[in-house]
Design an enzyme around this catalytic site. Structure first.
Site, short mmCIF file in Angstrom:
data_model
loop_
_atom_site.label_atom_id
_atom_site.label_comp_id
_atom_site.label_asym_id
_atom_site.label_seq_id
_atom_site.Cartn_x
_atom_site.Cartn_y
_atom_site.Cartn_z
N CYS A 400 0.80 -1.22 0.00
CA CYS A 400 0.00 0.00 0.00
C CYS A 400 0.84 1.28 0.00
O CYS A 400 0.48 2.26 -0.62
CB CYS A 400 -0.95 0.00 1.19
N HIS A 444 -1.97 0.43 7.13
CA HIS A 444 -2.33 0.83 5.77
C HIS A 444 -1.92 2.29 5.55
O HIS A 444 -1.72 3.04 6.50
CB HIS A 444 -3.84 0.67 5.59
N ASP A 460 -7.99 5.91 -2.11
CA ASP A 460 -7.12 4.78 -1.72
C ASP A 460 -6.68 4.08 -2.99
O ASP A 460 -7.40 3.24 -3.54
CB ASP A 460 -7.88 3.83 -0.80
#
Lengths: 654, 321
Positions: A400, A444, A460
């Site tokens: 991520c 994250h 995201d």
């Protein structure tokens, strides 16, 4: 010199048991030294080797001190624990008498106590109890060298059980104080959890860590999983490699207005030694001492969080991010040079799209359509300034933080204000307790882009590459060959499912333990007293009242125990008492019984000296002889002997 | 001993004597027991204090649990320590006679009504402590020693019983009256053997016809008890069996030791010299007698005779025991 005695091995055992749990955070060099010394001590005891002299041990102790201090950044708790671990085994090597052994065992207790600074879960507590039991048995053996060890474990257990009521009373009633007495010793270990920067690779390290970061209880419904973005920090500054928080330009968030979409929840945060608290995107309110919301919706506390804390917060996912009207200048800053291909692509894409919103869509589409891969083990990026270029055009596989970093870069390159947010995403609900456990593996990073119409908007990019990451689990999102670990076993096989149930149960037990026992504080004490019917008016009244009750309770406990322990009352021998009374009467008239005289001889003697008493004495003595030697007399017979003696009157001395 | 033996009483203590007073066993259980922390106890308490400070400072509930558990354990251990000495019963002590300056050893058995097996140390007030592990419930042999300073009867004071069972953090101490007497012979002081004729020579003429040391008179079949140095090893090595060489002393002249034969010396020193002579004569297997004031021990030999003479020396000037 140790001779192969029975004491060295149990003491060594206690040292090993007490030191092992510290191995996770003391320096590997110290741990290796401990292992070596243990082996040496075990061999020396088994083969009766000569032990090093005191002078050599003193040198060792000096080296240990220097090593412990230098390997753990000075006077930290880790350094003390490392020093204790070494000292305990060095002390064993010089154990020659009771004194040395006693000191060694007391060092073991210190080692056990050292564990309290590194977590207080149920497992740690149980292990601690077991080591106390073993160490206590060793302490008993040190004092009773001839005794066998296994029964001593039992005796140690008895002692611990008997100590339990005292522990309970003291734990409940010992006055608690808010805050410490003085500054806390520095704890070196940055507890697991992410640091205050996001680069290319540091969150991936966390992905395999299943430790619980925090637990959340929602007052109402649990929001859908793709909404569970737990905001930690916001990163502004990019130097080409890493995103950092930069200098603080934040101000407190103005107080919110109530909104029907508000979600209220309670978070129990495990200590992470940092200043921020986690909240659900986007927090409107947080209630904890010294903690406040900043205008980027992150929460900050002045003192780092070194022990477990519980706080309430209110969030609303629909809240438009504050500062809609403007954005700070540094939300556009990029390094002067580097990543030319990325900059070129950003320019092209932005030119092709009609506005910010469309440009974001185009970049996400780029991530979706090009062969990007979501993985915990991306091929390493080469050294150099063009990390974003390398990622976007060559490697194309990452976690991520890779996506968030490059996405934010592309935004800024196109002139859109952007920032990186780090925190957690997701959480596993526990079926036993109504709460959500968020683990380190849920760490994250995502982006926020400022658009004139909406203000800050969450984007995201990871969800474009691996949608399962946001809707499901990290493991579902990962390629199959990376999930062949224990974790994938837990999530895909029936046995794993059952095991996961047990893990959930254990997590539930731990959360209860944390909530009910480990967070027991002055507030609970005050309500405990109220439950006892002793209401207090002010918090100043609490400590003295507690002290008084504690003293009284301890006294009562001691009395109860003393009663339990009192020496057995010897059985009164009434027959013997009566006989002695008779002898005393005879002595008074000058006819004492001589030591060697049995009752019959004595009777003969009395009859010779005082024929007038012969009849009574004969009756009495033969009765006594019968009761004494012909089995146990009945109570009424003994009673009649006593009255006979009482009535017996030898008169005055002849 | 006045009636303190309670026939049939199972309790050892019943047989102890205390100042001629008749008492029941239970009286001894009322003795006060002193409890003090040992130095390890102090160290342990200091450790607890340090841990408590740490727990308070870090507001660490696990630390509180730990400190209070260990503290409770130390507290409870006091009761165990107390119990270890409170349920003890001692038998009367036996002791063998010793020479002044030697250590008198009193042996006795200890019994506890407890199933625990604590290590108990026994010590007379002026003696050294010796430690024994009790065998829970069963009588255990133990002993305590005391330096015998002067000849006569050594009556040690009460026996101090102490235990740090089980953790070694606290010491429980009490004194138990114990019936113990040790006969102390005078300290032997080397010097020449001085003998005097018996008080009545004629009476002793036949007596002294035993064995002397001066002249070899022949071999006799070995009897158990003959001194080893008189065995005729030569004939034994020839396979002729065991024989004892017999020597003839000065017939008709029995040796008597008498302190009065050592004029100009302190009375105690004289007794010490006589003590030495007796031991010497016994080693040489020369018959000897003792003339001590108005008491007379006829010449003879052997362990029993020796002890009789030494006993006379030990008790010289004492009221007859």
């Amino acid at each position: 010199m140790i001779y192969p005695d029975r004491q060295t091995k149990p003491i060594l055992g206690a040292i090993v048991l007490c030191t092992l749990p510290h191995f996770t955070y003391i320096s590997p060099i110290v741990a290796a030294a401990c292992l070596l010394l243990w082996g040496y001590a075990a061999a020396a005891s088994a083969y009766a080797w000569r032990l090093p002299g005191r002078r050599l041990l003193l040198v060792f102790a000096g080296i240990s001190f220097a090593a412990a201090m230098s390997l753990h950044e000075g006077f930290t708790i880790e350094a003390f624990v490392a020093l204790l671990s070494l000292m305990a085994v060095l002390k064993l090597l010089e154990s020659r008498d009771l004194r040395d052994r006693m000191i060694t065992v007391i060092l073991c207790y210190f080692l056990i106590a050292g564990r309290i600074f590194f977590g207080d879960s149920m497992g740690v507590t149980i292990y601690m109890l077991l080591t106390i039991l073993f160490t206590t048995a060793v302490l008993i053996q040190v004092n009773q060298p001839q005794a066998f060890f296994p029964p001593l474990l039992r005796l140690g257990g008895v002692l611990l059980l008997q100590a339990f009521p005292f522990m309970l009373v003291f734990f409940l009633l010992f006055p608690r104080f808010q805050g410490g007495l003085w500054g806390r010793t520095h704890l070196n270990t940055a507890q697991t959890g992410f640091s205050d920067q996001v680069g290319f690779g540091n969150i991936a390290e966390l992905a395999r860590n299943t430790e619980v970061a925090f637990r959340v209880e929602f007052a109402g419904e649990v929001p859908p999983r793709n909404q569970l973005y737990w905001r930690g920090i916001v990163l502004w500054d990019f130097d080409g490699r890493t995103w950092r928080r930069g200098a603080s330009r934040l101000s407190p968030l103005p107080p919110p207005e109530a909104d029907p979409g508000d979600i209220a929840y309670t978070i129990t945060l495990e200590p992470h030694n940092q200043h921020w608290l986690f909240t659900l995107d986007l927090a409107r309110e947080i209630s904890f001492r010294q903690a406040y919301l900043q205008n980027d919706h992150t929460s900050f506390r002045w003192r780092p969080i070194t022990s477990r804390i519980t706080y309430q917060a209110v969030s609303n996912p629909d809240t438009r991010l504050y500062s809609r009207k403007h954005f700070p200048k540094h939300a556009l800053e990029l390094p002067e040079q580097g990543n030319p291909r990325s900059r070129a692509m950003a320019e092209t894409l932005f030119r092709e799209s009609g506005g910010g919103q469309e440009y974001i869509g185009k970049v996400l589409e780029y991530f979706r359509e090009q062969p990007f891969e979501y993985t915990l083990q991306p091929p390493p990026l080469a050294e150099g300034d063009d990390l974003v270029d390398q990622f976007l055009f060559r490697n194309r596989s990452g976690f991520c933080e890779h996506y968030a970093s490059s996405f934010a870069f592309l935004m800024r390159a196109a002139g859109l204000p952007a920032r990186v947010v780090a925190g957690y995403q997701g959480g596993e609900s526990n079926p036993y307790g109504d709460y959500l456990a968020v683990r380190q593996s849920d760490a994250h990073a995502w982006c926020e882009v400022w658009l004139p119409a909406t203000g800050w908007l969450r984007v995201d990019p990871t969800s474009a590459v691996a949608p399962a990451r946001v809707t499901g689990d990290v493991l579902n999102a990962l390629p199959a060959e990376e999930t062949s670990s224990l974790l994938s076993f837990l999530y895909s096989t029936p046995l794993g499912q059952r095991l996961r149930g047990m893990i959930n149960l254990w997590d539930f037990v731990n959360s209860q333990w944390n909530r009910r026992v480990m967070s027991y504080s002055a507030n609970e004490q005050s309500s405990f007293l109220t439950a006892l019917g002793l209401g207090i008016r002010s918090s100043e009244e609490l400590p003295p009242l507690l002290a008084i009750i504690l003293a009284a309770a301890t006294l009562i406990l001691i009395l109860v125990f003393a009663l339990f322990f009192r020496p057995k009352e010897p059985v009164r021998d009434l027959t013997a008492e009566a006989w002695l009374d008779f002898c005393r009467k005879m002595e008074r008239i000058g006819l004492p019984r001589r030591p060697a005289q049995g009752p019959l001889d004595y009777l003969r003697h009395i009859c010779q000296q005082r024929p007038d008493l012969a009849q009574n004495a004969d009756k009495l003595v033969s009765f006594y002889v019968r009761l004494r030697y012909a089995g146990k007399g009945r109570p009424d017979e003994i009673q009649s002997l006593r009255s006979l003696v009482k009535k017996f009157n030898p008169g005055r001395s002849a | 001993m006045k009636g303190s033996v309670v026939p049939g009483s199972s309790d050892f203590q019943a047989r102890s004597r205390t100042a001629g007073k008749q008492r029941l066993p239970s009286a001894f259980l009322r003795q006060s027991i002193l409890i003090l922390p040992t130095r390890y106890g102090f160290i342990f308490l200091a450790m607890l204090a340090a841990l408590l400070l740490g727990a308070v400072n870090h507001n660490n509930n696990l630390g509180y649990l730990l400190v209070f558990l260990l503290g409770g354990m130390a507290l409870v251990s006091i009761l165990h320590t107390r119990r270890a000495v409170s349920r003890l019963a001692l038998s009367p002590a036996r002791s063998k006679p010793v020479f002044a300056g030697q250590k008198a050893i009193f042996a006795f058995t200890v019994k506890t009504s407890d199933s625990a097996c604590p290590a108990i140390s026994f010590q007379f007030v002026e003696g050294e402590p010796t430690t024994f592990i009790l065998r829970g419930g069963n009588p255990t042999s133990a002993q305590a020693s005391l330096n015998a300073g002067q000849r006569g009867l050594l009556r040690p004071g009460p026996l101090v019983v102490a235990a740090t069972y089980p953790l070694g953090l606290f010491l429980a101490r009490r004194s138990l009256p114990v019936h113990a007497i040790c006969l102390v012979y005078p300290r032997p002081v080397p010097g020449p053997l001085v003998t005097v004729p018996g008080p009545d020579n004629r009476e002793n003429e036949g007596d002294a016809g035993g064995c002397g040391v001066e002249d070899f008179s022949g071999l006799e079949v070995y009897q158990p008890g003959d001194p080893l140095q008189h065995i005729s090893w030569k004939s034994y090595s020839r396979g002729q069996g065991l024989y004892t060489k017999k020597f003839e002393g000065t017939r008709g002249k029995s040796l008597y030791f008498n302190p009065d034969s050592l004029p100009g010396l302190d009375f105690e020193l004289r007794l010490s010299r006589i003590c030495y002579m007796i031991l010497k004569a016994d080693a040489m297997r020369a018959p000897y007698g003792l003339h001590l004031g108005n008491r007379l021990v006829k010449p003879g030999l052997g362990e029993k005779h020796k002890h009789q003479c030494l006993r006379e020396l030990a008790l010289a000037g004492h009221k007859k025991a």
